[in-house]
Write an enzyme that holds these catalytic residues in place. Structure first.
Site, PDB file in Angstrom:
ATOM      1  N   HIS A 157       0.702  -1.199  -0.055  1.00 10.88           N
ATOM      2  CA  HIS A 157      -0.013  -0.046  -0.154  1.00 10.88           C
ATOM      3  C   HIS A 157       0.904   1.300   0.083  1.00 10.88           C
ATOM      4  O   HIS A 157       0.146   2.425   0.053  1.00 10.88           O
ATOM      5  CB  HIS A 157      -0.825   0.093   1.120  1.00 10.88           C
ATOM      6  N   ASP A 177      -2.826 -10.556  -2.395  1.00 12.48           N
ATOM      7  CA  ASP A 177      -3.387 -10.206  -0.933  1.00 12.48           C
ATOM      8  C   ASP A 177      -4.979  -9.740  -1.317  1.00 12.48           C
ATOM      9  O   ASP A 177      -5.308  -9.486  -2.288  1.00 12.48           O
ATOM     10  CB  ASP A 177      -2.556  -9.036  -0.733  1.00 12.48           C
ATOM     11  N   HIS A 206      -6.152  -7.254  -0.300  1.00  8.31           N
ATOM     12  CA  HIS A 206      -6.448  -5.932  -0.630  1.00  8.31           C
ATOM     13  C   HIS A 206      -5.628  -5.517  -2.049  1.00  8.31           C
ATOM     14  O   HIS A 206      -4.585  -6.132  -2.138  1.00  8.31           O
ATOM     15  CB  HIS A 206      -5.774  -5.044   0.609  1.00  8.31           C
ATOM     16  N   ASP A 215      -4.316 -12.897   3.537  1.00  6.23           N
ATOM     17  CA  ASP A 215      -5.130 -12.364   4.158  1.00  6.23           C
ATOM     18  C   ASP A 215      -6.584 -12.702   3.311  1.00  6.23           C
ATOM     19  O   ASP A 215      -7.918 -12.203   3.634  1.00  6.23           O
ATOM     20  CB  ASP A 215      -5.349 -10.798   4.514  1.00  6.23           C
TER      21      ASP A 215
HETATM   22 ZN    ZN Z   1      -3.972  -7.085   2.725  1.00  8.97          ZN
END
Ligand code: ZN
Length: 344
Positions: A158, A193, A195, A282
């Protein structure tokens, strides 16, 4: 396979995280790396410490201004009257043209996009060691290793060139991809991931030498909200060198693996010389962040498919939070990866 790991991660133990306005301890805790390391060593993988690269690898994808901020802010923040133990900004420049401020509170708001990336007294050392792990893993792959796993914590995907966010400070995945460019004209990044890998996308968005592909829970109703949509395909020279594959929240193995097949098809067409996998765990059905519902068998299958590309590969740990399945899912992924390698 070889694992690169530094115990310096433990100094970073973020206490600040907000869920629907309620402050709680971050889910990005040191115990994550302890469990991942235990699972990987129990599965027979050999662990090595990273080489001392210093800031050089990070400087290939991050700005000098940002690196200076990360390196000095905790010390300077502690001198402010009544300052908290962690650097947490209360003001952000948002979407309008803005001027880089001199005040520490303003610089924090400029470089920290959300409240999920508090900077404590040892955050810099931990983030730097994680970036060195990614660089060391990349160097081993450049030197002929088929695949190496960098057990990075804090995670990185991120983080933009000059902005932390979502538990991330230095973009270990982007650092690995940039390093692989030393020997390969084209490098692909596949982010699994839960996200969207928004920082990685941002760093390479205008480039045609690094393909970025991300499979994730639909940002329409999931972090990082502002990025990760299917229509974001790159700009300028980078047009069509970014592929986002958002999935409905709660998607199980079958659509996740189908997105994986689409990702691999795109990567094959790009014909990279090497690959970086942003390995978040995740997406697990057991993960506390509950974005997707991938099983251990799903991780094994995804890894085997990725390995079938036959590319020199750096696996970089991203997210994946405390659950009884966290270590098992890593072991499944690493085993799946080794089982999927084409036989020479
Ligand atoms: Zn993540």
């Amino acid at each position: 396979m070889k694992i690169i790991y530094s115990d310096k991660h433990a100094g970073h133990d973020p206490q600040t995280f907000f869920v629907r306005g309620v402050k709680q301890r971050s889910t990005e805790q040191p115990e994550r790396a302890d469990r991942l390391l235990a699972a990987a060593t129990a599965a027979g993988h050999a662990v090595e410490a990273p080489a001392a690269h210093g800031m050089a690898p990070a400087a290939t994808v991050h700005t000098p201004e940002y690196l200076d901020f990360l390196q000095t802010v905790a010390r300077d923040w502690a001198k402010l009257p009544g300052a908290s133990a962690e650097v947490v900004p209360n003001v952000h420049p948002a979407r309008y043209p803005a001027t880089y401020p001199r005040a520490l509170a303003g610089r924090a708001g400029w470089h920290q996009v959300d409240l999920a990336c508090p900077i404590g007294p040892h955050t810099w050392e931990a983030a730097l060691a994680a970036s060195e792990s990614a660089a060391t893993a990349s160097d081993l792959v450049l030197g002929g290793a088929r695949e190496v796993y960098a057990l990075c914590r804090p995670p990185g995907h991120h983080a933009y060139a000059d902005m932390a966010g979502g538990f991330c400070f230095l973009n270990n995945t982007a650092i690995a991809a940039q390093r692989l460019r030393q020997s390969h004209a084209r490098v692909a990044v596949l982010d699994v991931d839960v996200h969207h890998g928004n920082g990685t996308q941002g760093i390479f968005y205008e480039r045609d030498d690094v393909l970025t592909v991300s499979i994730h829970a639909d940002p329409d109703n999931y972090y990082p909200y502002f990025w990760g949509h299917a229509h974001e395909t790159g700009v300028g020279r980078g047009t069509d060198c970014n592929l986002n594959l958002p999935l409905p929240l709660g998607s199980p193995d079958a659509p996740w693996l189908a997105a994986g097949d689409r990702a691999l098809e795109r990567i094959r067409a790009f014909a990279p010389g090497a690959l970086v996998v942003a390995l978040g765990l995740d997406a697990s059905e057991s993960d506390p962040l509950q974005g997707l519902k991938v099983t251990g068998a799903g991780f094994h299958a995804m890894a085997a498919r990725i390995a079938s590309l036959g590319l020199p590969t750096v696996l970089v740990q991203e997210g994946g939070y405390l659950s009884d399945d966290l270590g098992r899912n890593l072991a499944q992924f690493l085993a799946g990866f080794e089982s999927g390698r084409p036989t020479a």
